[in-house]
Design a protein around this motif. Structure first.
Motif, PDB file in Angstrom:
ATOM      1  N   LEU A 187       0.887  -1.154   0.179  1.00  9.48           N
ATOM      2  CA  LEU A 187      -0.113   0.094  -0.003  1.00  9.48           C
ATOM      3  C   LEU A 187       0.840   1.174  -0.181  1.00  9.48           C
ATOM      4  O   LEU A 187       0.337   2.230  -0.507  1.00  9.48           O
ATOM      5  CB  LEU A 187      -0.896  -0.044   1.141  1.00  9.48           C
ATOM      6  N   GLY A 188       2.196   1.173   0.603  1.00 13.72           N
ATOM      7  CA  GLY A 188       3.005   2.412   0.716  1.00 13.72           C
ATOM      8  C   GLY A 188       3.593   2.609  -0.881  1.00 13.72           C
ATOM      9  O   GLY A 188       3.577   3.902  -1.247  1.00 13.72           O
ATOM     10  N   ALA A 189       3.666   1.539  -1.476  1.00  8.14           N
ATOM     11  CA  ALA A 189       4.126   1.699  -2.871  1.00  8.14           C
ATOM     12  C   ALA A 189       2.848   2.261  -3.920  1.00  8.14           C
ATOM     13  O   ALA A 189       3.128   3.023  -4.558  1.00  8.14           O
ATOM     14  CB  ALA A 189       4.404   0.129  -3.506  1.00  8.14           C
ATOM     15  N   GLN A 190       1.589   1.791  -3.634  1.00 12.39           N
ATOM     16  CA  GLN A 190       0.565   2.285  -4.252  1.00 12.39           C
ATOM     17  C   GLN A 190       0.176   3.640  -3.843  1.00 12.39           C
ATOM     18  O   GLN A 190      -0.039   4.567  -4.825  1.00 12.39           O
ATOM     19  CB  GLN A 190      -0.687   1.563  -3.849  1.00 12.39           C
ATOM     20  N   ALA A 191       0.494   4.184  -2.763  1.00 11.84           N
ATOM     21  CA  ALA A 191       0.651   5.634  -2.658  1.00 11.84           C
ATOM     22  C   ALA A 191       1.310   6.357  -3.129  1.00 11.84           C
ATOM     23  O   ALA A 191       1.104   7.754  -3.401  1.00 11.84           O
ATOM     24  CB  ALA A 191       0.512   5.853  -0.945  1.00 11.84           C
ATOM     25  N   LEU A 192       2.386   5.870  -3.530  1.00  9.23           N
ATOM     26  CA  LEU A 192       3.391   6.362  -4.313  1.00  9.23           C
ATOM     27  C   LEU A 192       3.336   6.450  -5.977  1.00  9.23           C
ATOM     28  O   LEU A 192       4.150   6.893  -6.843  1.00  9.23           O
ATOM     29  CB  LEU A 192       4.951   6.048  -4.037  1.00  9.23           C
ATOM     30  N   ARG A 193       2.125   5.646  -6.170  1.00 10.86           N
ATOM     31  CA  ARG A 193       1.821   5.263  -7.628  1.00 10.86           C
ATOM     32  C   ARG A 193       2.624   4.339  -8.521  1.00 10.86           C
ATOM     33  O   ARG A 193       2.786   4.511  -9.428  1.00 10.86           O
ATOM     34  CB  ARG A 193       1.494   6.486  -8.370  1.00 10.86           C
ATOM     35  N   ALA A 194       3.485   3.503  -7.608  1.00 12.41           N
ATOM     36  CA  ALA A 194       4.299   2.564  -8.056  1.00 12.41           C
ATOM     37  C   ALA A 194       3.474   1.359  -8.050  1.00 12.41           C
ATOM     38  O   ALA A 194       2.441   1.261  -7.661  1.00 12.41           O
ATOM     39  CB  ALA A 194       5.565   2.408  -7.008  1.00 12.41           C
ATOM     40  N   GLU A 195       4.095   0.159  -8.542  1.00  9.55           N
ATOM     41  CA  GLU A 195       3.332  -1.034  -8.808  1.00  9.55           C
ATOM     42  C   GLU A 195       3.843  -2.141  -8.333  1.00  9.55           C
ATOM     43  O   GLU A 195       4.977  -2.716  -8.456  1.00  9.55           O
ATOM     44  CB  GLU A 195       3.123  -1.241 -10.391  1.00  9.55           C
ATOM     45  N   PRO A 196       3.294  -2.844  -7.224  1.00  7.68           N
ATOM     46  CA  PRO A 196       3.559  -3.949  -6.685  1.00  7.68           C
ATOM     47  C   PRO A 196       3.451  -5.311  -7.548  1.00  7.68           C
ATOM     48  O   PRO A 196       2.448  -5.379  -8.223  1.00  7.68           O
ATOM     49  CB  PRO A 196       2.701  -4.194  -5.182  1.00  7.68           C
TER      50      PRO A 196
END
Length: 610
Positions: free
Chosen positions: A97-106
């Motif tokens: 979710l931290g990555a999603q908040a940065l608009r990165a893709e897990p």
């Protein structure tokens, strides 16, 4: 050419949409509304009697905030990827979710994935950050570490320490506690809200890898809109609310594991988070109101109950069997017979009550997804008054196509009611075609999109299905040969069959196991070789199984056969199972094997002496 076939009018789910349309926004909303409510009861203690570690919604959101700050400092930016090769944990979701908040893709991989496929997928993902459970997972990637660094890897987040020098120079090693734990620096409210508000419905949620019919795993790219529409669809259908407590043990590499997790976030209810398989039974001791699982887990309960019934003395055993059968007639088939109703009460007393106690005493429903639930399992649970609520979906649809209803009509073998967020039609061969906001945004490699969609944008599910006369969806099998086990795992059989056939003494192989808990195989072997084994007093299936598994050393364990059926000769020696061009017909092999195949999967229950 695709033509819509004539069909009855399908029923559709009633929707109650969540006002926030991304996962970070849903998390922020529930952390504001129920900050001190328990969200996760984490079973991660070393002892069976250890109490769960409770995590509130506010504490979980703070973990996500800290992960976003830490990942940003490590160099993660919008458009980058985070490889998730780790066991379930709160930190898994905090980092994701931290990555999603940065608009990165897990990008999620099963932690049980073998080394070769894990490395191959990692090289395709080209992650900026890798999240691993510890040394055992990093060792799968280590041989490709140099290539991963060249492709952009700058940091490894691990829940357990890695050996000194395990990662290449220049790659940071961060402990998960340093990334999302209480000691890590967090984002203030303004900075966090700025990130959350910037995330849009088309930004990444997750990339999940699933097998294609060629055997090469495809990276399914799911946007935020897909997962939010999926939990919209389940919101009313499953009948849960903020007062519920669910058991969660599906892996986060499986889309259904996320559907349950984020429906709990959106509704504000709690989950018992099971991190180890051996804690599944223990988790029911905390009094959950529901569980969500692949059918295999529930089949184990059924097998245990049936074994106990078989162990009863003959008069009581006969009575228990009759009572269970009466429960099915009353609760599934609608019998109003007084005798059946009396026997149903007896079934509840003899079997249903003890089973409910084993499930914690508060179970309202068992939800099933990831693979078809067998009619036998459905009838068993429903006959005991325990609703078996099946959901149907696939990774490419965010895990949701249709759902049965907790408060509504259910039928064995029925996939339930379609979500209105899917536009539905059927190809001329009965294949289910879908278009709408639940669909994924595409595959990792664009070439995998070829043939996945019709010219006007309908996704080809590969499932043959129909709408029945009552408006329910009925799924009638795979269009192609992808095997879906009852565990929810999927595999393409052709590469394994080719590997077996290329190994002496095998002359061909057909993998089997659709809807079953494990893979088996029919193998073709020359009669003279079988004669030699017989002369030595050896059972052919037992002798050849290690040879088969050795031939498949490069594949993951769940893909390897656990049992064999041996067919003398080559496929060409059996005209009924091959085409004119000598291609093996899978369904014909299944028919050819008949009772032998069924017996392979029968539970080993030793009847009591009469």
């Amino acid at each position: 050419m695709v033509r819509a076939t004539t069909m009855p009018t399908p029923r559709t789910l009633q929707l109650q949409r969540f006002p926030d349309r991304t996962l970070p926004a849903l998390l922020r909303a529930i952390a504001r509304r129920r900050p001190d409510a328990t969200f996760l009861r984490v079973l991660d203690g070393p002892r069976q009697d250890a109490p769960p570690r409770d995590v509130t919604f506010s504490a979980f959101e703070q973990g996500v905030r800290r992960a976003a700050a830490s990942l940003s400092r490590a160099g993660l930016r919008a458009g980058d990827r985070v490889l998730m090769l780790a066991d379930n944990s709160p930190a898994w979701q905090e980092v994701s979710l931290g990555a999603q908040a940065l608009r990165a893709e897990p990008a999620a991989l099963f932690s049980s994935l073998a080394s070769e496929p894990a490395r191959a997928i990692a090289l395709r993902v080209k992650p900026r950050v890798a999240f691993v459970s510890g040394p055992s997972q990093w060792e799968k990637l280590a041989p490709a570490a140099g290539e991963l660094v060249a492709a952009g890897l700058v940091a490894v987040v691990t829940t357990e320490p890695l050996a000194a020098g395990a990662v290449p120079p220049g790659v940071r090693v961060l402990m998960a506690a340093e990334v999302s734990g209480e000691a890590a620096a967090s984002l203030d409210d303004a900075a966090w809200s700025a990130l959350v508000d910037a995330v849009g419905e088309e930004d990444p949620f997750l990339m999940i890898f699933t097998s294609g019919t060629t055997g090469r795993p495809k990276g399914v790219r799911l946007p935020q809109r897909s997962i939010v529409h999926a939990i919209d669809a389940g919101n009313l259908a499953v009948g849960t609310s903020q007062d519920d407590l669910g058991v969660h043990f599906l892996p986060f590499a499986h889309v259904a594991g996320h559907d349950q997790f984020f429906l709990a976030v959106a509704q504000g209810h709690a989950l018992v988070l099971v991190l180890r398989r051996e804690d599944i039974e223990r988790s029911f001791g905390f009094g959950p109101t529901y569980a969500f699982s692949v059918p295999l887990i529930y089949d184990r309960f059924r097998t245990a109950v049936e074994a106990k019934v078989e162990s009863l003395r003959p008069p009581l055993r006969r009575l228990a069997r009759a009572a269970l059968a009466a429960g099915v007639r009353v609760r599934v088939e609608g019998s109003r017979s007084l005798v059946d109703r009396l026997l149903t009460r007896l079934a509840d007393r003899l079997v249903g009550g003890p089973l409910r106690e084993k499930l914690g005493g508060r179970i309202r429903a068992l939800f099933s997804g990831g693979a078809p639930a067998s009619p036998a399992l459905f009838r068993f649970l429903e006959g005991l008054g325990i609703p078996c609520v099946e959901l149907y979906g696939m990774t490419e649809t965010g895990g949701m196509v249709s759902s049965n209803l907790l408060h509504g009509k259910r039928r064995p073998g029925c996939a339930g009611v379609l979500t209105p967020d899917h536009e539905v039609r059927f190809d001329v061969d009965g294949e289910l075609l879908l278009r709408g906001p639940l669909l994924f945004s595409g595959y990792l490699e664009p070439e995998d999109d070829a043939g996945a969609f019709t010219a006007d944008g309908f996704y080809r599910t590969g499932d043959r299905a129909r709408i029945d006369e009552e408006g329910f969806l009925r799924v009638e099998g795979r269009k192609k040969h992808l095997l879906v086990l009852s565990t929810g795992k999927k595999l393409a059989p052709e590469p394994l069959e080719q590997a077996i056939a290329g190994t002496p003494p095998f002359q061909g192989a057909v993998l089997l196991g659709e809807g079953r808990p494990f893979v088996s195989a029919a193998v073709f072997v020359a009669p003279d070789f079988l004669a030699r084994l017989a002369a030595e007093g050896r059972d052919a299936a037992e002798a050849l199984l290690p040879v088969v598994r050795s031939a498949l050393h490069a594949f993951s364990d769940y893909e390897k056969p656990h049992k064999l059926l041996v067919i003398p000769g080559s496929p060409a020696d059996h005209p009924s199972i091959v085409t004119p061009t000598l291609k093996v017909k899978r369904e014909a092999v299944i028919a050819f094997l008949g009772p032998r195949l069924a017996a392979l999967y029968e539970p080993r229950v030793k009847p009591a002496a009469s």
